[in-house]
Enzyme design. Structure first.
Site, PDB file in Angstrom:
ATOM      1  N   ASP A 106      20.018  17.801  22.764  1.00 46.72           N
ATOM      2  CA  ASP A 106      21.360  17.439  22.873  1.00 46.72           C
ATOM      3  C   ASP A 106      21.489  16.651  24.330  1.00 46.72           C
ATOM      4  OD1 ASP A 106      24.279  17.407  22.873  1.00 46.72           O
ATOM      5  OD2 ASP A 106      24.369  19.030  24.340  1.00 46.72           O
TER       6      ASP A 106
ATOM      7  N   ASP B  49      25.138  15.632  26.466  1.00 46.61           N
ATOM      8  CA  ASP B  49      26.080  16.311  27.272  1.00 46.61           C
ATOM      9  C   ASP B  49      26.053  17.743  27.566  1.00 46.61           C
ATOM     10  OD1 ASP B  49      28.873  13.809  27.443  1.00 46.61           O
ATOM     11  OD2 ASP B  49      27.258  13.855  25.846  1.00 46.61           O
TER      12      ASP B  49
END
Length: 266
Positions: A28, A30
């Site tokens: 991922d 953020d």
């Protein structure tokens, strides 16, 4: 059936003895590779972290992808000069290792009235932010947490009107996206094709949006890693974004030591 989330595992992920043909990595962005910022446009991935991602991708023969809620265009900007396989908008956009782009589109009779409805609703909530992603919308309230219930109600109302859509809650954000798109499905798609196919998946994420990815990786007997506190399906945990950087750096050091050891024994 959804697996119940737990908050009992605080073990750091193992330092893998990384055989270049063994693992596939998914990250991922953020809250995982980039620290959370007040505004989405303020997020960056440090240069050293990008360099190490490139080294790790080289070691695993390109079996490394970013899997994010952001559009692919933003991921390319954040990762530059890296050009990686990407899943954007929770898998509604996917660019495979052969540079083929796959995209789920909202019908025109859904996209425009939905956009108008959300714009009108968010204008009444000062400090909130509507992010249009083409086939999805993100309703941010990080700067106006007092409107959390209002934003959720607006999103629920929108989904109730358009059957093709579903909700995806996150950290100070509610996303509206097409049915059948999530990070778990994106990882499954990657794992069906080279260079990911036949490898053990490793997925690192931090948010509710990553839980489907953790479930998928667990089912494939891979390694799932949550960044930060909170209940999760992940098997391992890192405390914060800087620990992700350190873990990647340690993996690369382990790789280098393994390489030297093999050369020494030849």
């Amino acid at each position: 059936m959804t697996t119940a989330l737990t908050d009992v595992n605080h073990d750091a992920p193992p330092l893998l003895a990384v055989d270049s043909s063994k693992y596939a990595f998914f990250f991922d962005v953020d809250g995982t590779l980039a620290a959370i910022q007040p505004e989405p446009d303020a997020v960056t991935i440090p240069l050293d972290a990008r360099h190490n991602l490139q080294k790790l991708a080289d070691h695993c023969e390109g079996a490394l992808a970013l899997v994010s809620g952001r559009p692919i265009s933003q991921l390319d900007t954040l990762a530059a000069p890296l050009v990686l396989p990407l899943a954007g908008v929770h898998g509604a956009e996917l660019r495979d290792a052969a540079n083929n782009l796959h995209r789920v589109e909202l019908p025109a009779d859904v996209a425009e009235p939905l956009r108008q409805m959300l714009e009108d609703g968010m204008k009444a909530l000062p400090g909130t932010l509507l992010e249009a992603k083409g086939m999805a919308f993100a309703l941010h309230y990080r700067q106006a947490p007092q409107f959390e219930k209002n934003v959720l109600a607006l999103a629920e109302s929108a989904v109730a009107q358009f059957a093709a859509l579903t909700l995806q809650p996150g950290k100070c954000v509610v996303e509206i996206k097409p049915h059948g798109t999530d990070k778990g499905a994106a990882i499954k798609t990657f794992m069906q094709h080279a260079p990911f196919h036949g490898r053990i998946p490793v997925f690192v994420g931090d948010d509710l949006t990553d839980e489907k990815g953790f479930q998928t990786v667990n089912a494939l007997q891979g390694i799932s890693v949550k960044v930060g506190e909170g209940s999760t399906n992940a098997a391992f945990r890192l405390a914060e974004v800087t620990d992700v950087y350190d873990w990647i750096a340690q993996l690369l050091l382990q790789l280098q030591q393994d390489k030297i050891g093999k050369e020494f024994t030849l």
